[in-house]
Every structure is written in structure tokens, then in C-alpha cells.
Design a protein around this motif. Structure first.
Motif, mmCIF file in Angstrom:
data_model
loop_
_atom_site.group_PDB
_atom_site.id
_atom_site.type_symbol
_atom_site.label_atom_id
_atom_site.label_comp_id
_atom_site.label_asym_id
_atom_site.label_seq_id
_atom_site.Cartn_x
_atom_site.Cartn_y
_atom_site.Cartn_z
ATOM 1 N N LEU A 195 0.821 -1.210 0.000
ATOM 2 C CA LEU A 195 0.000 0.000 0.000
ATOM 3 C C LEU A 195 0.857 1.263 0.000
ATOM 4 C CD1 LEU A 195 -2.781 1.316 0.060
ATOM 5 C CD2 LEU A 195 -2.750 1.147 2.554
ATOM 6 N N LEU A 196 1.937 1.262 0.730
ATOM 7 C CA LEU A 196 2.790 2.444 0.797
ATOM 8 C C LEU A 196 3.345 2.812 -0.587
ATOM 9 C CD1 LEU A 196 3.936 4.623 2.563
ATOM 10 C CD2 LEU A 196 5.848 3.121 3.129
ATOM 11 N N ASP A 197 3.691 1.815 -1.384
ATOM 12 C CA ASP A 197 4.169 2.077 -2.746
ATOM 13 C C ASP A 197 3.086 2.788 -3.560
ATOM 14 O OD1 ASP A 197 6.574 0.798 -2.195
ATOM 15 O OD2 ASP A 197 5.845 -1.137 -2.934
ATOM 16 N N LEU A 198 1.843 2.350 -3.392
ATOM 17 C CA LEU A 198 0.736 2.973 -4.110
ATOM 18 C C LEU A 198 0.519 4.412 -3.636
ATOM 19 C CD1 LEU A 198 -1.541 2.605 -6.187
ATOM 20 C CD2 LEU A 198 -2.990 1.825 -4.321
ATOM 21 N N VAL A 199 0.637 4.620 -2.338
ATOM 22 C CA VAL A 199 0.476 5.977 -1.790
ATOM 23 C C VAL A 199 1.538 6.908 -2.379
ATOM 24 C CG1 VAL A 199 0.621 7.371 0.322
ATOM 25 C CG2 VAL A 199 -0.648 5.217 0.330
ATOM 26 N N LYS A 200 2.742 6.401 -2.573
ATOM 27 C CA LYS A 200 3.817 7.224 -3.133
ATOM 28 C C LYS A 200 3.563 7.586 -4.599
ATOM 29 C CE LYS A 200 7.447 5.427 -0.127
ATOM 30 N NZ LYS A 200 8.638 4.542 -0.054
ATOM 31 N N THR A 201 2.981 6.666 -5.368
ATOM 32 C CA THR A 201 2.778 6.923 -6.795
ATOM 33 C C THR A 201 1.438 7.578 -7.123
ATOM 34 O OG1 THR A 201 1.935 4.679 -7.156
ATOM 35 C CG2 THR A 201 4.297 5.036 -7.509
ATOM 36 N N GLU A 202 0.419 7.287 -6.329
ATOM 37 C CA GLU A 202 -0.933 7.808 -6.612
ATOM 38 C C GLU A 202 -1.574 8.406 -5.347
ATOM 39 O OE1 GLU A 202 -2.258 7.999 -9.508
ATOM 40 O OE2 GLU A 202 -1.117 6.581 -10.707
ATOM 41 N N PRO A 203 -0.924 9.392 -4.713
ATOM 42 C CA PRO A 203 -1.448 9.883 -3.429
ATOM 43 C C PRO A 203 -2.854 10.480 -3.505
ATOM 44 C CG PRO A 203 0.270 11.341 -4.264
ATOM 45 C CD PRO A 203 0.264 10.122 -5.139
ATOM 46 N N GLU A 204 -3.147 11.224 -4.584
ATOM 47 C CA GLU A 204 -4.467 11.857 -4.683
ATOM 48 C C GLU A 204 -5.584 10.829 -4.842
ATOM 49 O OE1 GLU A 204 -4.592 14.997 -7.573
ATOM 50 O OE2 GLU A 204 -2.680 15.800 -6.887
ATOM 51 N N LEU A 205 -5.340 9.805 -5.651
ATOM 52 C CA LEU A 205 -6.367 8.779 -5.843
ATOM 53 C C LEU A 205 -6.573 7.959 -4.574
ATOM 54 C CD1 LEU A 205 -5.559 7.561 -9.461
ATOM 55 C CD2 LEU A 205 -7.449 9.012 -8.721
ATOM 56 N N VAL A 206 -5.501 7.642 -3.870
ATOM 57 C CA VAL A 206 -5.629 6.903 -2.609
ATOM 58 C C VAL A 206 -6.424 7.734 -1.607
ATOM 59 C CG1 VAL A 206 -4.368 5.974 -0.622
ATOM 60 C CG2 VAL A 206 -3.555 5.510 -2.952
ATOM 61 N N LEU A 207 -6.115 9.030 -1.527
ATOM 62 C CA LEU A 207 -6.842 9.914 -0.614
ATOM 63 C C LEU A 207 -8.319 9.992 -0.993
ATOM 64 C CD1 LEU A 207 -6.743 11.853 1.776
ATOM 65 C CD2 LEU A 207 -6.187 13.680 0.165
ATOM 66 N N LYS A 208 -8.600 10.082 -2.277
ATOM 67 C CA LYS A 208 -9.996 10.143 -2.734
ATOM 68 C C LYS A 208 -10.755 8.882 -2.328
ATOM 69 C CE LYS A 208 -11.364 12.073 -6.592
ATOM 70 N NZ LYS A 208 -11.628 12.425 -7.981
ATOM 71 N N ILE A 209 -10.142 7.730 -2.512
ATOM 72 C CA ILE A 209 -10.784 6.460 -2.141
ATOM 73 C C ILE A 209 -11.006 6.404 -0.630
ATOM 74 C CG2 ILE A 209 -10.466 3.948 -2.038
ATOM 75 C CD1 ILE A 209 -8.887 4.245 -4.728
ATOM 76 N N MET A 210 -10.005 6.805 0.135
ATOM 77 C CA MET A 210 -10.128 6.757 1.601
ATOM 78 C C MET A 210 -11.207 7.724 2.101
ATOM 79 S SD MET A 210 -6.122 6.259 2.608
ATOM 80 C CE MET A 210 -6.390 6.044 4.348
ATOM 81 N N CYS A 211 -11.264 8.918 1.535
ATOM 82 C CA CYS A 211 -12.301 9.891 1.933
ATOM 83 C C CYS A 211 -13.688 9.353 1.616
ATOM 84 C CB CYS A 211 -12.077 11.232 1.234
ATOM 85 S SG CYS A 211 -10.660 12.135 1.862
ATOM 86 N N TRP A 212 -13.843 8.758 0.424
ATOM 87 C CA TRP A 212 -15.140 8.180 0.058
ATOM 88 C C TRP A 212 -15.518 7.087 1.049
ATOM 89 C CZ3 TRP A 212 -16.772 3.273 -1.227
ATOM 90 C CH2 TRP A 212 -18.049 3.184 -1.758
ATOM 91 N N TYR A 213 -14.566 6.253 1.409
ATOM 92 C CA TYR A 213 -14.824 5.158 2.346
ATOM 93 C C TYR A 213 -15.266 5.711 3.706
ATOM 94 C CZ TYR A 213 -14.091 1.062 5.250
ATOM 95 O OH TYR A 213 -14.275 0.028 6.131
ATOM 96 N N ILE A 214 -14.572 6.720 4.187
ATOM 97 C CA ILE A 214 -14.922 7.307 5.488
ATOM 98 C C ILE A 214 -16.324 7.911 5.461
ATOM 99 C CG2 ILE A 214 -14.352 9.202 7.069
ATOM 100 C CD1 ILE A 214 -11.351 8.575 6.338
#
Length: 198
Positions: A173-192
Motif C-alpha cells: 500500500l505504501l508504494d501505491l500511496v507514493k505513486t498515486e497519493p491523490e487517488l488513494v486519498l480520494k478512495i479513503m475519503c469516500w470510504y470514510i
């Protein structure tokens, strides 16, 4: 048999180039143009109708390669509004974008259904779909209230949560956060916002 011949009539007109009055070109400058008929193009899309208002003899579709363009034009010429499954699987994203760009809701429906199906088979696809949806928001009359936007975005975010959980379990997951931080944040915000704790 007679019904099938009747239904295939427009497709045959496209293939034979009978009385064509416009050449449609892809972004690939090395590919040949495809002869078409302004009447058919105008009837299928009000956006194209506006583009052809001043009597052009050629039209360039900038975001498609030759095969995507041929598939798109073949769709416009079908009576049934269908696309062979293999071509739909291969070109669903570009066809969806064309449906949005040229305001062809039926094409959006077909391509969106295929995109959602493919995301469920390959969870990593959700990232490219979220990115595509964002680009479409920035460049067209497409809005967050558009039915197709909501359908694609909801499915991509839902699959995105599953994808993030898979990456978390695999330790990547950390590798994905480094390459696609905005998309990961968008997914996490939607989930919350949308998934209540059990």
C-alpha cells in the motif's frame, strides 16, 4: 434473414463508402481516414452536428487511434446500437470518453457497463477509471451530477476500497500511496464518508 439484412443496411453503407461526404480521421496521422456520411454523424450526436455546421469535408477525432475510431463509427452506423464484445472490452475507456465528449448516452451506457465489469475482474483498473472520470470532469459538460459519472465513480470507489485492502494485506500500500497519493486519498475519503463502521 430479411430482418437481419434490413438491420445491417447502414453498416453496409459505411463499409461500401456509398455516397460518403466526409472523411473522419484519428489522432494517428499515419492512419487513413474513414469515409462517412454527415447525415448519420449528425443524427447520432448533437455535438458532432454542431461541429459539422459549417460544411467541413473532414473531421479529426483527437483522442482515438484508428481502431478505436473505426469501432466508434461502426457503432454509430448500427441500427441496434451494439459493439462486438471483443472490441468493447478492448476499447471501453475510449468509447466511454467518446460517449461523454460527443453526448451519446447509449454509448456511455454500453461502455460504462463494460468498464464496471472489467474493474470487478481487475481491481487495479479502478485507478485509471477514477483518473479518466476526473479528466472528463475538467474538459466537458460532464458534471458530478451526471448519471454516468455517478455510476462509474461509485463503482470505481467501491472497487478502489477493495484494491486498497488487497494492497494493505500484501504490504504494498505504501508504494501505491507514493505513486498515486491523490487517488488513494480520494478512495479513503469516500470510504470514510460512505461506509459506516460495523
Amino acid at each position: 434473414m430479411a430482418e437481419q439484412a434490413f438491420m445491417d443496411g447502414l453498416s453496409e453503407v459505411k463499409e461500401a463508402c456509398y455516397l460518403s461526404d466526409i472523411v473522419v480521421r484519428s489522432a494517428d496521422s499515419f492512419s487513413p481516414g474513414i469515409k462517412a456520411h454527415k447525415l448519420i454523424l449528425r443524427a447520432r450526436s448533437t455535438v458532432v452536428k454542431g461541429m459539422l455546421a459549417s460544411g467541413e469535408e473532414s473531421l479529426t477525432v483527437p483522442d482515438m487511434n484508428f481502431e478505436e475510431l473505426d469501432t466508434f463509427l461502426s457503432f454509430l452506423y448500427t441500427r441496434t446500437g451494439t459493439i462486438p464484445q471483443g472490441l468493447l472490452e478492448k476499447h471501453s475507456k475510449s468509447l466511454y470518453k467518446a460517449g461523454v465528449t460527443y453526448d451519446i448516452p447509449h454509448l456511455c451506457d454500453i461502455a460504462a457497463a463494460e468498464i464496471i465489469r472489467s474493474m470487478k475482474l481487475d481491481h487495479s483498473e479502478c485507478l485509471s477509471i477514477l483518473s479518466l472520470n476526473q479528466r472528463l470532469l475538467n474538459g466537458t459538460t460532464y458534471t458530478e451530477n451526471t448519471l454516468h459519472y455517478k455510476k462509474i465513480q461509485g463503482a470505481a470507489l467501491d472497487v478502489g476500497v477493495q484494491y486498497l485492502l488487497m494492497r494493505l494485506e500484501s504490504g504494498s500500500l505504501l508504494d501505491l500511496v507514493k505513486t498515486e497519493p491523490e487517488l488513494v486519498l480520494k478512495i479513503m475519503c469516500w470510504y470514510i464518508k460512505n461506509v459506516s463502521p460495523e
